[in-house]
Scaffold this motif. Structure first.
Motif, PDB file in Angstrom:
ATOM      1  N   ILE A 342       2.794  -6.176   4.930  1.00  0.00           N
ATOM      2  CA  ILE A 342       2.907  -4.806   4.396  1.00  0.00           C
ATOM      3  C   ILE A 342       1.893  -3.890   5.079  1.00  0.00           C
ATOM      4  O   ILE A 342       2.209  -2.782   5.521  1.00  0.00           O
ATOM      5  N   GLY A 346       2.617  -0.647   7.414  1.00  0.00           N
ATOM      6  CA  GLY A 346       2.024   0.635   7.062  1.00  0.00           C
ATOM      7  C   GLY A 346       1.200   1.205   8.200  1.00  0.00           C
ATOM      8  O   GLY A 346       1.302   2.390   8.538  1.00  0.00           O
TER       9      GLY A 346
ATOM     10  N   LEU B 163       1.135 -12.415  -7.357  1.00  0.00           N
ATOM     11  CA  LEU B 163       0.179 -13.021  -6.422  1.00  0.00           C
ATOM     12  C   LEU B 163      -0.780 -13.951  -7.153  1.00  0.00           C
ATOM     13  O   LEU B 163      -1.074 -15.044  -6.677  1.00  0.00           O
ATOM     14  N   ALA B 499       4.310   4.961   4.987  1.00  0.00           N
ATOM     15  CA  ALA B 499       3.046   4.262   5.228  1.00  0.00           C
ATOM     16  C   ALA B 499       2.064   4.539   4.099  1.00  0.00           C
ATOM     17  O   ALA B 499       1.434   3.620   3.558  1.00  0.00           O
ATOM     18  N   LEU B 500       1.952   5.809   3.714  1.00  0.00           N
ATOM     19  CA  LEU B 500       1.014   6.169   2.651  1.00  0.00           C
ATOM     20  C   LEU B 500       1.351   5.462   1.345  1.00  0.00           C
ATOM     21  O   LEU B 500       0.478   4.908   0.676  1.00  0.00           O
ATOM     22  N   MET B 502       3.158   2.760   0.877  1.00  0.00           N
ATOM     23  CA  MET B 502       2.982   1.302   0.960  1.00  0.00           C
ATOM     24  C   MET B 502       1.525   0.912   0.854  1.00  0.00           C
ATOM     25  O   MET B 502       1.169  -0.058   0.192  1.00  0.00           O
ATOM     26  N   ASN B 503       0.680   1.667   1.547  1.00  0.00           N
ATOM     27  CA  ASN B 503      -0.749   1.365   1.468  1.00  0.00           C
ATOM     28  C   ASN B 503      -1.269   1.579   0.049  1.00  0.00           C
ATOM     29  O   ASN B 503      -2.147   0.844  -0.406  1.00  0.00           O
ATOM     30  N   GLN B 510      -4.154  -4.624  -5.346  1.00  0.00           N
ATOM     31  CA  GLN B 510      -5.447  -5.291  -5.167  1.00  0.00           C
ATOM     32  C   GLN B 510      -6.283  -5.198  -6.445  1.00  0.00           C
ATOM     33  O   GLN B 510      -6.889  -6.176  -6.878  1.00  0.00           O
ATOM     34  N   VAL B 513      -4.900  -7.612  -8.943  1.00  0.00           N
ATOM     35  CA  VAL B 513      -5.223  -8.984  -8.563  1.00  0.00           C
ATOM     36  C   VAL B 513      -6.622  -9.332  -9.039  1.00  0.00           C
ATOM     37  O   VAL B 513      -6.847 -10.384  -9.662  1.00  0.00           O
ATOM     38  N   ARG B 517      -7.435 -12.105 -11.966  1.00  0.00           N
ATOM     39  CA  ARG B 517      -8.335 -13.216 -11.620  1.00  0.00           C
ATOM     40  C   ARG B 517      -9.528 -13.247 -12.587  1.00  0.00           C
ATOM     41  O   ARG B 517      -9.939 -14.306 -13.047  1.00  0.00           O
ATOM     42  N   VAL B 623       7.396 -14.737   0.081  1.00  0.00           N
ATOM     43  CA  VAL B 623       6.678 -13.800   0.951  1.00  0.00           C
ATOM     44  C   VAL B 623       7.597 -12.624   1.291  1.00  0.00           C
ATOM     45  O   VAL B 623       7.212 -11.452   1.194  1.00  0.00           O
ATOM     46  N   THR B 626       7.973 -10.335  -1.664  1.00  0.00           N
ATOM     47  CA  THR B 626       6.774  -9.533  -1.928  1.00  0.00           C
ATOM     48  C   THR B 626       6.672  -8.364  -0.946  1.00  0.00           C
ATOM     49  O   THR B 626       6.294  -7.258  -1.327  1.00  0.00           O
ATOM     50  N   VAL B 627       7.002  -8.619   0.326  1.00  0.00           N
ATOM     51  CA  VAL B 627       7.011  -7.526   1.301  1.00  0.00           C
ATOM     52  C   VAL B 627       8.071  -6.501   0.893  1.00  0.00           C
ATOM     53  O   VAL B 627       7.872  -5.284   1.006  1.00  0.00           O
ATOM     54  N   PRO B 630       7.498  -3.184  -2.278  1.00  0.00           N
ATOM     55  CA  PRO B 630       7.220  -1.756  -2.034  1.00  0.00           C
ATOM     56  C   PRO B 630       8.288  -1.092  -1.178  1.00  0.00           C
ATOM     57  O   PRO B 630       8.495   0.115  -1.273  1.00  0.00           O
ATOM     58  N   PHE B 631       8.971  -1.891  -0.313  1.00  0.00           N
ATOM     59  CA  PHE B 631      10.050  -1.333   0.498  1.00  0.00           C
ATOM     60  C   PHE B 631      11.106  -0.700  -0.400  1.00  0.00           C
ATOM     61  O   PHE B 631      11.479   0.447  -0.233  1.00  0.00           O
TER      62      PHE B 631
END
Lengths: 663, 663
Positions: A342, A346, B163, B499-500, B502-503, B510, B513, B517, B623, B626-627, B630-631
């Motif tokens: 990803i 990006g 994740l 791109a924006l 997705m990031n 994150q 996650v 955890r 995998v 997961t990719v 956001p697509f």
């Protein structure tokens, strides 16, 4: 080392021979089609001949470059036993042969035709430039086949070798036990050397001939500047560029430090000096040819030169692990393969912004400086000269680019021949630098392709007006539905083309995976170095599957503009060309930069970050790198040629479309 | 079940409340800016008011849809205890509330403004349509925030939950031990229900008002058809569409078989019958409003209807595992994550071809049937009517779409509440069907967005001519450098926007996650069901990070057309709009279909193919999925709104750009 080098050369030459055999059939078929069109008066009789000769020259530059490259690889490895500078010199000299073969043959091709048409056939500049516009298609078609075929070959071998060797069997890269290792090295040559050469040969020829044609239109009625002067100026600029580049190759030398910054400085010294030299020499040239009233033309040339350099720098920023983007990408491997994928996508998409802005400013400057807002024809000439300006340093830029795969091969040979680890360290330093130059070279290739394509679109518009005469109803407004639908279709083509070539790599790699697995199972003792793997079969499989796979995408690129033209007419074709240039430019940058960043993120981890080689992060990065392989070495660069070939085909078939179309 | 449903509802409402709070600031700021422009005479005073009201209605349709959806989830799970049909009816009825809220509020908004301007302010049709064109921006802006914010929320929660929960801790999906599981269910509602509703509300409003405006221009001087008739016709068509859709919702019922084909038949019966009904009723409508001389208008409406259905079918073909493409993609998991990623990207890019051809044919038909080749204004009206025709079935199409997340939630609740496995089987069948309808719904949303954007571009051209008066120098030729650079910049925007977003998903995920955890580590006894995880903190983290992340891309979408306009002028803006529509259309299809195919390839493997759940193939497919998240659920659908919002902003700021621009 001699044996290894010979195997690589044999494999590469065998591939080229088979490729040319396939292409001879294609060229004969096209010759017949073009001859039929000529006999109906839709083309001059020069076109079928020029098509074949152009294709031959493009193939020849690939052949020469590759035969030098495959001779220099073992020599580079050997020279690295003595020292780093010696290795660099040999690899770079071999790259230079390739670079100057491309520009030399390109300029020769155009000059000879020009003189022939002028002196022997006694044509005037208008007729010459109009005829010569149709002469680029042979080189374009050849370039597409070389890029697509070579791109599929190199990545099928690479992915196939990695998936079984590195991932399944756990042996290192370039290990002589891997049956696909020679095919992988052959691939570097057929893809990155021969393919790249044919690609830039085409941009070079395309930009010059479209500049000549646009120069004629801009100055045909001028009282102060003669049309022949405007037509020959691009040739003059290219010739001066070759000389400057040649002189600057002697500036490329380095010390014994393997630090990347030192090595990069050595290469940059050559390319930057040559760009500066050309920028200086262009001042008197413009002054003497166009007089003091047209100094804006100088602005156009410099815009192009600068844009090329800047796009190269931004490419480096996004793909080199000395900068934040790739470092951050490497960090994303910590949460697994999905996040690094990803992140890489990006990054690639984000990296399209700077080149678009640069090309946008370059277009506005080249157009405006040359006086395009008062006289559009002048502005279009300016855009074409920006392309020629950007490509004027091609000799040396291509040398720094072609040097990469040679160093890569040298590393492989050093590994396989069991040379001293110090040698491998030196070749690795050269190879790593090669990755950076490959990335900047790709940015350069994409930028020049976009400008060349735009110049070709402008030439196409003129060609349509010339062929169609006063009956022509040009309506290029974006709200004309033919133009609009053309833009949509054109925008779609790079996506479809990328999909086709990526799927081809997948299928071709699959056949290598099966073959390598078979050899590991059936040839007893490979793993213990007791038996040699059967390299030749892998080479043969790569060759046949990549040649097989190159047909469909290439034919698509040639047939689509004709079909679109027959349905939507010339207005639709222009829409299609605009759409495909814009999207193709973006998609090519996105794919090249994503691929380059994944590659270097992996290298960044291998250098000891985030757990280093063998860690979970490294495994995730390897997935990213494998996805990036067809992105950066097959689909991305092929799109460059696609956008130029579409224009070339449209120009050649302009008369057909003007006479027959539905809307 | 009540408790779970309440948690989900609370989380969703808390998100919406916070989102609206952020947006109130934005709407106040825009109100001030628009008021200043109005006081300088660059806009009518209606615009600031309409902007706020439009945004309110768009937000309201999201709110209503979501509050019903979050009430229906547990009821659906409960109904599935009795039987499949009962579950389907409840989920679908709730989806219908959403669908008809969107179309009802949309039509109400336009009708009330129309009557107000006509009766109270006594304006004529020309002034009304020109004013109302600027009324769509509020809904557009709201839709973008809802889509982007909701899209980031839903995928951050989903990716974060998967994740850590699925991959690291090894617990199944929807497991109550996962602290992010409620956030994940909340996400389905805020992203797929509220986001989708706001998106299509905007397309609906945008297509109708641009059709009204283009209708006025087309018939302003007509002797046979009155301008008010042409202006109100799109409203009439939309109203009839709502009634047809409503009747057909009663056709949606099924037996007790969980076979996908049976269930799909139940939904298709509703949507197809409603399309056929509209196609039949449109004949007398066109005849009575436009007379027998303009029956071509009927052709335009049917082109749109058909295009919508066809794009939906092709989307299904590429993303459903009952067809070859997704089955082949699942097979590519055998050689690992890298090959399934390459394959999925290839599939998505390939899948752009059919929709482009369909939209191309639809444009040519709608333009041609309406007589556009003789009178371009008529043709543009035809294109706008094709968009309205396509969206006339929106009530029921959106119902089949919004039903998906409800069934998905119901499955999650059934799992968490420990209901009988048979119930989960039924909800899974409903959910799986929901994936197919979501994919076709996305195809429909993209197709209608493209047509709406084109109609808006045409409206923009008229607005510029109206605002600028006779001074205006429209030069929309693609060889005009401003248009050309505009096309490049426009083509780049969807890439940067994707791109924006997705990031953003990456960063937001994150944070989840890390939180999940932390809870697994710090709250003892979660894994043994002895302690409850802290769901609320995950919901809170998702909310704050998605609201934070939605700002930059949204502001970019609003600021860019103004900046481009100030530099490149209105010609450049039109180039930009064209470029962004073409590329945005392609990128949205590519990303949605890649994502959908990865999702279903994973489900295909989970159904027992290629080793089933837990195999190496399954890991590779996870995998891919997961990719794809956001697509297909963040970047892809947000691009739809981007391309419409760009046009809307351009229309509102037309007067500013006409007065101030460099080139």
């Amino acid at each position: 080392m001699r044996k290894l080098s010979a195997s690589i050369r044999e494999g590469a030459m065998a591939y080229l021979k088979r490729q040319y055999k396939v292409l001879i059939i294609f060229f004969i078929a096209m010759f017949v089609i073009l001859s039929i069109m000529a006999s109906f008066g839709m083309l001059t009789w020069f076109v079928p001949v020029a098509f074949v000769v152009g294709g031959f020259f493009s193939g020849l530059s690939g052949y020469v470059g590759m035969s030098i490259a495959t001779r220099a690889n073992a020599r580079t490895a050997n020279a690295c036993q003595t020292g780093l500078n010696k290795g660099l010199r040999i690899a770079f000299s071999a790259g230079s042969v390739m670079g100057f073969t491309v520009v030399g043959l390109g300029l020769l091709y155009i000059s000879v035709w020009y003189l022939l048409l002028k002196v022997v056939f006694g044509m005037d500049e208008g007729a010459i430039t109009s005829a010569m516009l149709t002469f680029g298609m042979g080189a374009s078609a050849m370039a597409l086949f070389a890029r697509v075929g070579g791109g599929i070959y190199t990545k099928a071998a690479d992915v196939g070798a990695d998936l079984v060797g590195k991932v399944e069997a756990g042996i290192p890269e370039d290990d002589p036990r891997n049956p696909a290792v020679i095919a992988d090295n052959v691939g570097d040559n057929v893809g990155d050397v021969a393919g790249m050469g044919a690609d830039l040969y085409e941009s070079y020829v395309g930009s010059i001939i479209s500049a000549c044609a646009l120069g004629y239109t801009a100055f045909a009625g001028s009282a102060t500047v003669s049309a022949p002067a405007a037509v020959t100026f691009p040739l003059l600029l290219a010739a001066v560029g070759i000389i400057c580049s040649m002189i600057c190759t002697f500036l490329v030398k380095t010390g014994e430090s393997t630090a990347q910054t030192e090595l990069l400085k050595a290469l940059s010294r050559g390319t930057n000096t040559s760009a500066i030299l050309i920028a200086i020499l262009a001042i008197p040239m413009v002054y003497f040819v166009f007089g003091s009233g047209n100094l804006g033309i100088y602005g156009a040339i410099v815009s192009g030169l600068l844009a090329g350099v800047l796009i190269g720098h931004f490419t480096e920023y996004y793909t080199s692990d000395t900068y934040k983007p790739t470092q951050n990408l490497a960090a994303e491997s910590q949460t697994g393969a999905a996040t690094i994928i990803i992140g890489g996508i990006g990054l690639g998409m984000m990296s399209t912004m700077a080149p678009v802005i640069i090309i946008g400013i370059c277009i506005m400057c080249a157009f405006g400086f040359t006086g395009g807002f008062a006289d559009a024809n002048m502005g279009l000439y300016g855009i074409a000269l920006a392309a020629v300006g950007m490509l004027s340093t091609l000799g040396i830029t291509l040398a720094t680019d072609a040097y990469g795969p040679i160093a890569d091969n040298a590393g492989g040979i050093a590994e396989m021949a069991g040379l001293d680890p110090e040698v491998r360290e030196r070749t690795d330093a050269l190879d790593s630098l090669g990755n950076t130059t490959a990335a900047t070279g790709k940015g350069f290739a994409i930028g020049s392709a976009a400008l060349t394509a735009l110049a070709l679109i402008a030439s196409y518009v003129q060609q349509v007006q010339l062929v169609g005469g006063p009956d022509i109803q040009l309506d290029l407004q974006v709200m004309n539905p033919a133009v609009l639908v053309g833009i949509f279709v054109g925008a779609c083509l790079p996506f479809v083309f990328a999909a086709l070539t990526m799927n081809s790599v997948g299928r071709a790699a699959q056949s290598i995976v099966i073959e390598v697995r078979r050899q590991f199972k059936e040839i007893a003792g490979i793993m213990e170095y007791k038996a040699d793997p059967d390299y030749a079969t892998c080479v043969e499989k790569c060759t046949s599957s990549s040649l097989h796979e190159m047909i469909l995408p290439s034919v698509l690129a040639i047939v689509t503009p004709i079909v679109v033209g027959l349905i939507l007419g010339y207005n639709g074709v222009i829409g299609m060309l605009t759409g495909s240039t814009a999207t193709g430019f973006l998609l090519a940058i996105f794919m090249s930069n994503s691929g380059g960043a994944w590659d270097n993120a992996k290298k960044h981890i291998e250098a000891g970050n985030f757990g280093g080689k063998g860690s979970e992060c490294h495994k995730a990065a390897v997935v990213g790198d494998t996805v990036g392989d067809p992105f950066k070495d097959t689909s991305g660069p092929s799109i460059n040629i696609l956008i130029k070939l579409l224009s070339m085909v449209s120009i050649v078939f302009a008369a057909l479309i003007v006479n027959f179309h539905i809307f």
